[in-house]
Design a protein around this motif. Structure first.
Motif, short mmCIF file in Angstrom:
data_model
loop_
_atom_site.label_atom_id
_atom_site.label_comp_id
_atom_site.label_asym_id
_atom_site.label_seq_id
_atom_site.Cartn_x
_atom_site.Cartn_y
_atom_site.Cartn_z
N MET A 102 0.85 -1.19 0.00
CA MET A 102 0.00 0.00 0.00
C MET A 102 0.89 1.24 0.00
O MET A 102 1.80 1.38 0.80
CB MET A 102 -0.90 0.01 1.23
N THR A 103 0.65 2.19 -0.92
CA THR A 103 1.47 3.38 -0.98
C THR A 103 1.16 4.30 0.17
O THR A 103 0.10 4.25 0.79
CB THR A 103 1.22 4.13 -2.30
N LYS A 104 2.13 5.19 0.48
CA LYS A 104 1.92 6.15 1.56
C LYS A 104 0.72 7.05 1.26
O LYS A 104 0.01 7.46 2.15
CB LYS A 104 3.18 6.99 1.75
N LYS A 105 0.54 7.36 -0.05
CA LYS A 105 -0.57 8.25 -0.42
C LYS A 105 -1.91 7.60 -0.13
O LYS A 105 -2.80 8.21 0.45
CB LYS A 105 -0.46 8.60 -1.91
N ILE A 106 -2.07 6.34 -0.52
CA ILE A 106 -3.32 5.63 -0.26
C ILE A 106 -3.54 5.48 1.24
O ILE A 106 -4.64 5.67 1.75
CB ILE A 106 -3.33 4.25 -0.95
N LEU A 107 -2.46 5.16 1.98
CA LEU A 107 -2.59 5.02 3.42
C LEU A 107 -3.03 6.34 4.05
O LEU A 107 -3.90 6.36 4.94
CB LEU A 107 -1.24 4.58 4.02
N ALA A 108 -2.48 7.44 3.57
CA ALA A 108 -2.87 8.75 4.11
C ALA A 108 -4.34 9.02 3.87
O ALA A 108 -5.04 9.56 4.72
CB ALA A 108 -2.02 9.85 3.48
N MET A 109 -4.84 8.65 2.69
CA MET A 109 -6.25 8.87 2.39
C MET A 109 -7.13 8.00 3.27
O MET A 109 -8.19 8.44 3.74
CB MET A 109 -6.52 8.60 0.91
N LEU A 110 -6.71 6.79 3.52
CA LEU A 110 -7.48 5.91 4.40
C LEU A 110 -7.54 6.47 5.81
O LEU A 110 -8.60 6.48 6.45
CB LEU A 110 -6.86 4.51 4.42
N LEU A 111 -6.40 6.96 6.30
CA LEU A 111 -6.37 7.51 7.65
C LEU A 111 -7.21 8.77 7.75
O LEU A 111 -7.93 9.00 8.72
CB LEU A 111 -4.93 7.80 8.07
N ALA A 112 -7.15 9.62 6.70
CA ALA A 112 -7.94 10.85 6.71
C ALA A 112 -9.42 10.53 6.70
O ALA A 112 -10.21 11.15 7.42
CB ALA A 112 -7.58 11.71 5.50
N GLU A 118 -19.72 4.67 -3.09
CA GLU A 118 -20.38 5.86 -3.60
C GLU A 118 -19.38 6.87 -4.12
O GLU A 118 -18.17 6.77 -3.89
CB GLU A 118 -21.29 6.48 -2.54
N ALA A 119 -19.90 7.88 -4.83
CA ALA A 119 -19.05 8.75 -5.63
C ALA A 119 -18.00 9.49 -4.81
O ALA A 119 -16.87 9.69 -5.28
CB ALA A 119 -19.92 9.75 -6.40
N ASP A 120 -18.33 9.93 -3.60
CA ASP A 120 -17.41 10.76 -2.84
C ASP A 120 -16.14 10.05 -2.41
O ASP A 120 -15.18 10.71 -2.01
CB ASP A 120 -18.12 11.32 -1.60
N TYR A 121 -16.13 8.73 -2.46
CA TYR A 121 -14.91 8.04 -2.02
C TYR A 121 -14.53 6.83 -2.88
O TYR A 121 -13.57 6.14 -2.58
CB TYR A 121 -15.04 7.58 -0.56
N ILE A 122 -15.24 6.59 -3.95
CA ILE A 122 -14.96 5.39 -4.75
C ILE A 122 -13.52 5.37 -5.26
O ILE A 122 -12.87 4.32 -5.29
CB ILE A 122 -15.96 5.24 -5.92
N LEU A 123 -12.98 6.54 -5.63
CA LEU A 123 -11.63 6.55 -6.20
C LEU A 123 -10.57 6.14 -5.19
O LEU A 123 -9.48 5.70 -5.58
CB LEU A 123 -11.32 7.94 -6.76
N LYS A 124 -10.89 6.26 -3.92
CA LYS A 124 -9.95 5.77 -2.89
C LYS A 124 -9.76 4.27 -3.05
O LYS A 124 -8.66 3.74 -2.82
CB LYS A 124 -10.51 6.08 -1.50
N TYR A 125 -10.80 3.58 -3.46
CA TYR A 125 -10.76 2.12 -3.58
C TYR A 125 -10.32 1.67 -4.98
O TYR A 125 -9.55 0.72 -5.11
CB TYR A 125 -12.12 1.52 -3.22
#
Length: 480
Positions: free
Chosen positions: A1-11, A140-147
């Motif tokens: 998992m990249t640091k960027k994706i991890l940061a988004m998950l934590l946020a 849903e749209a507001d967070y689908i790109l995170k996944y």
């Protein structure tokens, strides 16, 4: 998992934790929130559209337990995770008749509200040995790109679902479900173009007409909307105002953006449309042209349902889930000042789904998002504007009206069906590439500073800078 994706998950987890502690509804608000209560005149706790908003009801600090339907111990169980009962309704009313064997093997996990969904989902996705690990997830749209930008979803192509299968979907929904590397990871059964929902009785009283073409003239651009807001307030003796709160307009303004919150270089972008929204919101608030409510709050629900509000900016699902059933049959739709889209729900297979059930997992996703006949049945059962151009044309050719519980949503004065209106609402031109994986958090951070500027006495420059600072504090990789 990249640091960027991890940061988004934590946020996301931090935002969701805060929302869970402050959520005023047992069921919260969320993607297509409505469940069993969203079409009950706005009095249920499921008000919340696609926002994960604050809903209605008593405050609670307790995260609800998951509701689980089905036999999770069955070897051929197919586990589906979501946040409300929308998908369950389709399973019960459509899949049960179409494929009862498949229906009987589904385990349905409802997390009890959008406020809690991402946090719970992120946890279970790290535990593939758990018997409740999902085979299919709703996003849903507001967070689908995170996944779609992470490692937790399977490619749609690897399920045997081809581009030909989903060729009838609107392009913007496919773009949203596509990973940065170009792999389609999720498909949606809904399209969600926007419009404005107008009460005909109040339009006749204060605008002198309820003819949609004539009413549209009052909403043709933002100057016209402002003048209409002043007229409604003055002519009603301030008993009625145009909209419940200025924040009802944020999604409309977002539709005018040329840029999302950031691009491939991870530089924060505040599109000019959002700066214009800040000023417009302040003007409306300073002149008391709205009721000053916060979307999805109890006061917002009360104002949108009674005679104190003439118009509601909303999209397809909003029109039937967030309006008041007591006024069904007295609403019309107009385009408003610009085209926009709001929300939707996508289905995806997880990276760790039970591959022994590959064909069944694929079949469920294809039923919901590719099968024209099945999607026509979805529209029959819940009025969804389904994401299938052939199904939409069938609805138009057969003059199918949008109805729930036997009640037509729109007035006969509309002169066209719900489906026909939204089909010509600019849906083909919606840009699905404006979304970012961090939209839910950045939208929230921005709204906080808009409130500080509009109602809190902070200068616009200071509010903008505070948003930039908050964005950088939340996402260390974001350049501001």
């Amino acid at each position: 998992m990249t640091k960027k994706i991890l940061a988004m998950l934590l946020a996301s987890a931090m935002v969701l934790s805060f929302a869970g502690c402050n959520n005023e509804s047992g069921n919260g608000g969320g993607g297509n929130e409505g469940g069993n209560g969203g079409n009950e005149g706005g009095n249920g706790g499921n008000e919340g559209g696609n926002e994960g908003g604050n809903g209605g009801g008593d405050e609670t600090t307790t995260t609800p337990e998951n509701t689980i339907d089905g036999n999770v111990d069955a070897e051929d169980a197919i586990v589906i995770w979501t946040w409300n009962t929308d998908i369950k309704t389709i399973l019960d009313k459509v899949l049960k008749d179409v494929n009862p064997d498949l229906y009987n093997r589904i385990v349905y996990v409802n997390t009890g509200g959008s406020d809690y969904y991402q946090d719970k989902l992120d946890n279970i996705l790290q535990d593939p040995s758990n018997k409740l690990y999902p085979d299919i997830v709703a996003l849903e749209a507001d967070y689908i790109l995170k996944y779609t930008g992470g490692q937790n979803l399977a490619n749609i192509a690897d399920l045997g679902i081809t581009a030909a299968d989903y060729s009838k979907e609107y392009k913007y929904t496919i773009d949203i479900g596509t990973s940065p590397s170009g792999d389609v990871k999720a498909l949606s059964w809904q399209a969600a173009p926007g419009g404005w929902v107008i009460r005909t009785d109040l339009a006749e009283k204060y605008l002198g007409t309820s003819d949609p073409k004539e009413v549209q003239a009052f909403f043709k651009d933002w100057d016209a909307v402002y003048e209409t807001a002043k007229k409604v307030k003055a002519d009603s003796g301030d008993e009625t105002r145009l909209i419940p709160g200025y924040d009802d307009l944020m999604r409309v303004y977002q539709g005018a953006r040329k840029n999302g919150w950031y691009g491939s270089d991870d530089t924060l972008v505040i599109d000019p449309a959002m700066l214009e929204y800040m000023d417009y919101a302040k003007k409306l608030n300073d002149e008391e042209l709205t009721w000053g409510t916060t979307q999805w709050s109890d006061p917002w629900v009360a104002h949108k349902n009674d005679d104190s509000t003439l118009a509601l900016p909303g999209c397809t699902w909003y029109t039937y889930w967030s309006t008041d059933t007591n006024h069904f049959g007295s609403y019309i739709l107009v385009e408003g000042p610009q085209a926009y889209a709001w929300g939707g729900t996508w289905l995806a297979a997880t990276a760790g789904y039970n591959t022994a059930l590959k064909d069944d997992v694929a079949q469920i996703i294809k039923y919901f998002t590719c099968d024209t006949d099945f999607m026509i049945k979805i529209n029959d059962c819940n009025a969804d504007y389904v994401n299938n151009t052939d199904a939409i044309q069938d609805r138009i050719d057969n003059n199918i009206v949008a109805a729930l519980d036997g009640k037509n949503i729109l007035s006969d004065k509309q002169g066209e069906t719900f489906i026909a209106f939204f089909k010509r609402s600019g849906i083909e031109n919606i840009n699905g590439n404006l979304l970012t994986p961090s939209d839910a958090t950045l939208n929230s951070l921005f709204s906080t500073q808009v409130d500080a500027y509009v109602k809190g006495g902070k200068s616009k420059d200071d509010a903008v800078q505070a948003f930039k600072d908050a964005a950088a504090d939340t996402y260390s990789w974001l350049k501001v």
